[in-house]
Design a protein around this motif. Sequence first.
Motif, PDB file in Angstrom:
ATOM      1  N   SER A   1      97.654  31.130  55.332  1.00 19.34           N
ATOM      2  CA  SER A   1      98.228  31.984  54.291  1.00 19.34           C
ATOM      3  C   SER A   1      99.218  31.210  53.428  1.00 19.34           C
ATOM      4  O   SER A   1     100.063  30.475  53.944  1.00 19.34           O
ATOM      5  N   THR A   2      99.136  31.386  52.120  1.00 21.61           N
ATOM      6  CA  THR A   2     100.074  30.715  51.229  1.00 21.61           C
ATOM      7  C   THR A   2     101.468  31.308  51.358  1.00 21.61           C
ATOM      8  O   THR A   2     102.459  30.681  50.983  1.00 21.61           O
ATOM      9  N   HIS A   3     101.558  32.513  51.911  1.00 22.10           N
ATOM     10  CA  HIS A   3     102.858  33.170  52.031  1.00 22.10           C
ATOM     11  C   HIS A   3     103.759  32.476  53.048  1.00 22.10           C
ATOM     12  O   HIS A   3     104.974  32.652  53.017  1.00 22.10           O
ATOM     13  N   SER A   4     103.179  31.733  53.944  1.00 28.23           N
ATOM     14  CA  SER A   4     103.982  31.026  54.944  1.00 28.23           C
ATOM     15  C   SER A   4     104.688  29.820  54.322  1.00 28.23           C
ATOM     16  O   SER A   4     105.627  29.289  54.893  1.00 28.23           O
ATOM     17  N   GLY A   5     104.209  29.369  53.160  1.00 32.80           N
ATOM     18  CA  GLY A   5     104.770  28.185  52.538  1.00 32.80           C
ATOM     19  C   GLY A   5     104.196  26.898  53.110  1.00 32.80           C
ATOM     20  O   GLY A   5     104.516  25.808  52.647  1.00 32.80           O
TER      21      GLY A   5
ATOM     22  N   TRP B   1     100.343  25.514  54.561  1.00 32.74           N
ATOM     23  CA  TRP B   1      98.961  25.868  54.863  1.00 32.74           C
ATOM     24  C   TRP B   1      98.059  24.663  54.707  1.00 32.74           C
ATOM     25  O   TRP B   1      98.515  23.581  54.333  1.00 32.74           O
TER      26      TRP B   1
END
Length: 227
Positions: A165-169, A171
């Motif tokens: 996920s790109t939301h984790s920063g 990937w």
Amino acid sequence: MGTPPSKVNREKFQPLHRAFFARGPRRVARELLGKVLVRHSDGQFLTARIVEVEAYLGKNDPASHSAAGNTARTAVLFGPPGYAYVYFIYGNHYCLNVSCERDGRAGGVLFRAVEPLRGVEEMAQARKIEVRGPRDLIRLTSGPGRLAEAFGITRTRDNGGDLTSTHSGLWIGDDGFHARNIKTTPRIGISKAADKRLRYILAGNAFLSGRKTPPETRARLKFDKRV
DNA sequence: ATATCGATTATCT
DNA sequence: GATAATCGATATG
């Protein structure tokens, strides 16, 4: 001719799907070669080509942390695939892994070396290295502790993070690069199951970690020391 | 060039 | 109390 410089592709690095990681660590490790590790933080991108990884097979692999069972430390390895397992070692270094296999079954892949594509300045800053020549460049990300430091990876920040996920920063992306010249060798820095060839490399890449001593010779010499 | 060692802490026995 | 999926520095040929 040496290693051709990896081409920088500025297309979006879409994260790999979770199904990619829901397989055995050996398969995942081999297919991770050539993929791109991406850090997105404060509007900045760091990207680097994955050139060296190691597979850790789970409870039956004595060299794996999961051999000790599902503990607070190793819980991520036993959880669902595609998550970051970050551990602290030798009182000095963080190392990044991604969990493999399906939920409940342990397994992971250790990231051992990457080739910087973008954000070299920031990586050098994080590593506190002044890059004056190719030798310094290689020291940025050639080794599990080094690449973790270059990417600002720590346990509190990244352990348990979703690498799909790109939301984790943080990937793993695919820019269409085709991995060539994949080879396997014994894993580095372990004493148990040291004969298994579970280290996967893009042979000939300049950013590979470790020394070039034949592993068998090295093990012998170490064993014979100071009797 | 290779060899050995200290750093420094989470985890396990 | 010992060990560890490491790194950088120092010693030595």
